[in-house]
Design an enzyme around this catalytic site. Structure first.
Site, PDB file in Angstrom:
ATOM      1  N   LYS A  68       5.125  -8.125  12.217  1.00  0.00           N
ATOM      2  CA  LYS A  68       5.513  -7.241  13.277  1.00  0.00           C
ATOM      3  C   LYS A  68       4.491  -6.133  13.473  1.00  0.00           C
ATOM      4  O   LYS A  68       4.348  -5.612  14.570  1.00  0.00           O
ATOM      5  CB  LYS A  68       6.852  -6.581  12.950  1.00  0.00           C
ATOM      6  CG  LYS A  68       8.011  -7.496  12.736  1.00  0.00           C
ATOM      7  CD  LYS A  68       9.245  -6.711  12.308  1.00  0.00           C
ATOM      8  CE  LYS A  68      10.346  -7.659  11.927  1.00  0.00           C
ATOM      9  NZ  LYS A  68      11.477  -6.962  11.324  1.00  0.00           N
ATOM     10  N   GLY A  69       3.828  -5.729  12.419  1.00  0.00           N
ATOM     11  CA  GLY A  69       3.019  -4.511  12.438  1.00  0.00           C
ATOM     12  C   GLY A  69       1.942  -4.439  13.493  1.00  0.00           C
ATOM     13  O   GLY A  69       1.720  -3.384  14.085  1.00  0.00           O
ATOM     14  N   ASP A  84      -3.406  -5.260  12.179  1.00  0.00           N
ATOM     15  CA  ASP A  84      -3.303  -3.805  12.140  1.00  0.00           C
ATOM     16  C   ASP A  84      -4.125  -3.222  11.004  1.00  0.00           C
ATOM     17  O   ASP A  84      -4.885  -2.288  11.188  1.00  0.00           O
ATOM     18  CB  ASP A  84      -1.847  -3.338  12.070  1.00  0.00           C
ATOM     19  CG  ASP A  84      -1.033  -4.024  10.976  1.00  0.00           C
ATOM     20  OD1 ASP A  84      -1.587  -4.841  10.211  1.00  0.00           O
ATOM     21  OD2 ASP A  84       0.174  -3.745  10.897  1.00  0.00           O
ATOM     22  N   ASP A 128      -6.242  -5.123   4.054  1.00  0.00           N
ATOM     23  CA  ASP A 128      -6.252  -4.497   2.735  1.00  0.00           C
ATOM     24  C   ASP A 128      -6.698  -5.544   1.712  1.00  0.00           C
ATOM     25  O   ASP A 128      -7.882  -5.816   1.594  1.00  0.00           O
ATOM     26  CB  ASP A 128      -4.869  -3.929   2.425  1.00  0.00           C
ATOM     27  CG  ASP A 128      -4.841  -2.978   1.230  1.00  0.00           C
ATOM     28  OD1 ASP A 128      -5.864  -2.847   0.542  1.00  0.00           O
ATOM     29  OD2 ASP A 128      -3.787  -2.385   0.982  1.00  0.00           O
ATOM     30  N   LYS A 188      -9.395  -1.375   4.828  1.00  0.00           N
ATOM     31  CA  LYS A 188      -9.349  -0.694   3.533  1.00  0.00           C
ATOM     32  C   LYS A 188     -10.082  -1.599   2.537  1.00  0.00           C
ATOM     33  O   LYS A 188      -9.469  -2.285   1.728  1.00  0.00           O
ATOM     34  CB  LYS A 188      -7.887  -0.482   3.122  1.00  0.00           C
ATOM     35  CG  LYS A 188      -7.693   0.583   2.069  1.00  0.00           C
ATOM     36  CD  LYS A 188      -6.249   0.667   1.593  1.00  0.00           C
ATOM     37  CE  LYS A 188      -5.320   1.300   2.577  1.00  0.00           C
ATOM     38  NZ  LYS A 188      -3.966   1.526   2.010  1.00  0.00           N
ATOM     39  N   ARG A 221       7.129   2.945  12.140  1.00  0.00           N
ATOM     40  CA  ARG A 221       6.310   2.163  13.072  1.00  0.00           C
ATOM     41  C   ARG A 221       6.109   2.898  14.403  1.00  0.00           C
ATOM     42  O   ARG A 221       5.101   2.726  15.069  1.00  0.00           O
ATOM     43  CB  ARG A 221       6.949   0.810  13.382  1.00  0.00           C
ATOM     44  CG  ARG A 221       6.949  -0.185  12.267  1.00  0.00           C
ATOM     45  CD  ARG A 221       7.450  -1.540  12.774  1.00  0.00           C
ATOM     46  NE  ARG A 221       7.832  -2.426  11.707  1.00  0.00           N
ATOM     47  CZ  ARG A 221       7.005  -3.207  11.024  1.00  0.00           C
ATOM     48  NH1 ARG A 221       5.718  -3.184  11.295  1.00  0.00           N
ATOM     49  NH2 ARG A 221       7.454  -3.995  10.075  1.00  0.00           N
TER      50      ARG A 221
END
Length: 181
Positions: A42-43, A99, A102, A130, A164
């Site tokens: 979803k992000g 989004d 990492d 990141k 969010r």
């Protein structure tokens, strides 16, 4: 929610400028190509909706939903596809819209999966990177900005499905996720 944020690291205006820059780069690179934007729910949906409005070449979109299993808050990289793409990838130049990149475990799995479906190409655009958290051998092709090593939320990024809707990126106070996690 604002009281849960330790520090704002990217304002709404900074995010907007970054998205415009990425949209121009992608538009220049994908002229004359059959661009398909793929995002994992979803992000990244917030980023996808903004960046697709900045892309000036024809493009299609599709979505996947995945579950990663692991202990605690960390992903093991074992991925289960919950919702697969609707579009056959043959003939498309796929750009995965993410989004934040990492550890890279899930994205590495998804990229390999998509490559096995015979698209013309698969590349990655991440709003935030990141790199110090990376454990999988994957690098993005487009990067909006590097982010500090903290738990960031806002602009689609969440903690327990909250935050969010913040229009900026902020570092969540440790006591929020250490107490509740």
């Amino acid at each position: 929610m604002i009281n849960d944020i330790e520090q704002i690291v990217f304002t709404k205006e900074q995010i907007s400028e970054t998205v415009k820059r990425l949209g121009k780069q992608i538009s220049d690179d994908y002229k004359g190509k059959n661009l398909l934007l793929v995002t994992v729910l979803k992000g990244a949906v917030v980023f996808l909706t903004d960046i697709m409005r900045e892309i000036t070449v024809p493009c299609s979109i599709d979505f996947m939903s995945v579950s990663s299993y692991g202990s605690g808050a960390k992903s093991s990289g074992v991925v289960k596809i919950v919702k697969d793409l609707d579009i056959n990838l043959e003939g498309y130049d796929v750009l995965i819209i993410e989004d934040i990149l990492d550890s890279g475990r899930t994205l590495n799995y998804i990229k390999d999966l998509l490559l096995s479906r015979n698209p013309r190409s698969v590349r990655i655009c991440t709003l935030f990177d990141k790199p110090e958290g990376r454990v999988a051998p994957i690098e993005p092709d487009y990067v909006g900005a590097l982010v500090p090593n903290g738990f960031i939320v806002g602009y689609g990024l969440d903690y327990n499905e909250k935050y969010r809707n913040l229009p900026y990126i902020g570092i969540l106070k440790k006591e929020i996720y250490e107490t509740n996690g």
